[in-house]
Motif scaffolding. Structure first.
Motif, PDB file in Angstrom:
ATOM      1  N   TYR A  25       0.838  -1.197   0.000  1.00  0.00           N
ATOM      2  CA  TYR A  25       0.000   0.000   0.000  1.00  0.00           C
ATOM      3  C   TYR A  25       0.870   1.243   0.000  1.00  0.00           C
ATOM      4  O   TYR A  25       1.942   1.268   0.607  1.00  0.00           O
ATOM      5  CB  TYR A  25      -0.913   0.035   1.241  1.00  0.00           C
ATOM      6  CG  TYR A  25      -2.184  -0.743   1.042  1.00  0.00           C
ATOM      7  CD1 TYR A  25      -3.342  -0.121   0.588  1.00  0.00           C
ATOM      8  CD2 TYR A  25      -2.222  -2.102   1.284  1.00  0.00           C
ATOM      9  CE1 TYR A  25      -4.503  -0.845   0.392  1.00  0.00           C
ATOM     10  CE2 TYR A  25      -3.370  -2.831   1.094  1.00  0.00           C
ATOM     11  CZ  TYR A  25      -4.507  -2.195   0.647  1.00  0.00           C
ATOM     12  OH  TYR A  25      -5.658  -2.917   0.450  1.00  0.00           O
ATOM     13  N   VAL A  26       0.369   2.255  -0.683  1.00  0.00           N
ATOM     14  CA  VAL A  26       0.968   3.580  -0.686  1.00  0.00           C
ATOM     15  C   VAL A  26      -0.058   4.498  -0.040  1.00  0.00           C
ATOM     16  O   VAL A  26      -1.224   4.503  -0.434  1.00  0.00           O
ATOM     17  CB  VAL A  26       1.279   4.053  -2.125  1.00  0.00           C
ATOM     18  CG1 VAL A  26       1.674   5.508  -2.145  1.00  0.00           C
ATOM     19  CG2 VAL A  26       2.362   3.194  -2.750  1.00  0.00           C
ATOM     20  N   VAL A  27       0.377   5.240   0.973  1.00  0.00           N
ATOM     21  CA  VAL A  27      -0.520   6.172   1.657  1.00  0.00           C
ATOM     22  C   VAL A  27      -0.011   7.583   1.414  1.00  0.00           C
ATOM     23  O   VAL A  27       1.129   7.913   1.751  1.00  0.00           O
ATOM     24  CB  VAL A  27      -0.607   5.870   3.178  1.00  0.00           C
ATOM     25  CG1 VAL A  27      -1.486   6.896   3.878  1.00  0.00           C
ATOM     26  CG2 VAL A  27      -1.130   4.460   3.406  1.00  0.00           C
ATOM     27  N   ASP A  28      -0.852   8.405   0.811  1.00  0.00           N
ATOM     28  CA  ASP A  28      -0.503   9.798   0.533  1.00  0.00           C
ATOM     29  C   ASP A  28      -0.398  10.545   1.853  1.00  0.00           C
ATOM     30  O   ASP A  28      -1.356  10.582   2.634  1.00  0.00           O
ATOM     31  CB  ASP A  28      -1.574  10.423  -0.359  1.00  0.00           C
ATOM     32  CG  ASP A  28      -1.259  11.835  -0.780  1.00  0.00           C
ATOM     33  OD1 ASP A  28      -0.966  12.679   0.091  1.00  0.00           O
ATOM     34  OD2 ASP A  28      -1.311  12.113  -1.993  1.00  0.00           O
ATOM     35  N   GLY A  29       0.761  11.131   2.116  1.00  0.00           N
ATOM     36  CA  GLY A  29       0.996  11.832   3.368  1.00  0.00           C
ATOM     37  C   GLY A  29       0.141  13.067   3.544  1.00  0.00           C
ATOM     38  O   GLY A  29      -0.138  13.482   4.668  1.00  0.00           O
ATOM     39  N   GLY A  30      -0.299  13.678   2.447  1.00  0.00           N
ATOM     40  CA  GLY A  30      -1.118  14.882   2.538  1.00  0.00           C
ATOM     41  C   GLY A  30      -2.589  14.591   2.751  1.00  0.00           C
ATOM     42  O   GLY A  30      -3.236  15.176   3.611  1.00  0.00           O
ATOM     43  N   THR A  31      -3.120  13.661   1.956  1.00  0.00           N
ATOM     44  CA  THR A  31      -4.558  13.388   2.009  1.00  0.00           C
ATOM     45  C   THR A  31      -4.906  12.202   2.895  1.00  0.00           C
ATOM     46  O   THR A  31      -6.055  12.066   3.309  1.00  0.00           O
ATOM     47  CB  THR A  31      -5.108  13.097   0.600  1.00  0.00           C
ATOM     48  OG1 THR A  31      -4.527  11.872   0.117  1.00  0.00           O
ATOM     49  CG2 THR A  31      -4.817  14.234  -0.357  1.00  0.00           C
ATOM     50  N   GLY A  32      -3.941  11.316   3.137  1.00  0.00           N
ATOM     51  CA  GLY A  32      -4.202  10.112   3.913  1.00  0.00           C
ATOM     52  C   GLY A  32      -4.845   9.008   3.095  1.00  0.00           C
ATOM     53  O   GLY A  32      -5.168   7.950   3.613  1.00  0.00           O
ATOM     54  N   ARG A  33      -5.028   9.246   1.794  1.00  0.00           N
ATOM     55  CA  ARG A  33      -5.652   8.243   0.928  1.00  0.00           C
ATOM     56  C   ARG A  33      -4.694   7.084   0.681  1.00  0.00           C
ATOM     57  O   ARG A  33      -3.502   7.279   0.475  1.00  0.00           O
ATOM     58  CB  ARG A  33      -6.061   8.872  -0.396  1.00  0.00           C
ATOM     59  CG  ARG A  33      -6.783   7.920  -1.287  1.00  0.00           C
ATOM     60  CD  ARG A  33      -7.403   8.583  -2.470  1.00  0.00           C
ATOM     61  NE  ARG A  33      -8.020   7.566  -3.291  1.00  0.00           N
ATOM     62  CZ  ARG A  33      -8.437   7.743  -4.512  1.00  0.00           C
ATOM     63  NH1 ARG A  33      -8.326   8.936  -5.064  1.00  0.00           N
ATOM     64  NH2 ARG A  33      -8.970   6.763  -5.192  1.00  0.00           N
TER      65      ARG A  33
END
Length: 128
Positions: A56-64
């Motif tokens: 999984y990749v989690v966007d640090g800005g949006t948390g998506r």
């Protein structure tokens, strides 16, 4: 804010892929971590079961969170060295082969548990 790439630290193939990604990331936009050692994935609503089946990749800005083949495509957008693969990844996605190939690789990886997960000392650590 960088994205977090959650890999399985018990999988040699996953660790190798994480090391390659970290080397290719000259802009330092990603941080590769094992979900076995870092529980920040919980903030994105992910569970250990999710992470045992795919990266999984989690966007640090949006948390998506993006999992599996979608995570690969996100990484190909973030890392310029992977940009030449983007058209191939797009076509494979359109043809339905991207998820199929990713799932095959994920299902056929070898997991070698770290003995510390069982409460045993690591072979390279002195016994108390």
């Amino acid at each position: 804010m960088p994205v977090l790439v959650f890999i399985d630290g018990w999988c040699a193939r996953c660790r190798a892929a994480g090391a390659v990604l970290a080397r290719l990331d000259r802009r330092q936009r990603i941080s590769v971590v094992s979900f076995r050692d870092d529980e920040r994935y919980r903030r994105a609503g992910l569970t250990p079961d999710d992470l045992q089946s795919r990266m999984y990749v989690v966007d640090g800005g949006t948390g998506r969170a993006y999992g599996g083949y979608d995570a690969v495509r996100v990484l190909a957008r973030l890392i310029p060295a992977l940009w030449p693969l983007r058209p191939l990844l797009t076509v494979a996605g359109w043809m339905g082969q991207g998820d199929r190939l990713y799932n095959y690789l994920a299902e056929h990886r070898r997991i070698v548990p770290d003995p510390r997960g069982c409460g045993l000392p690591h072979p390279r650590e002195p016994r108390a």
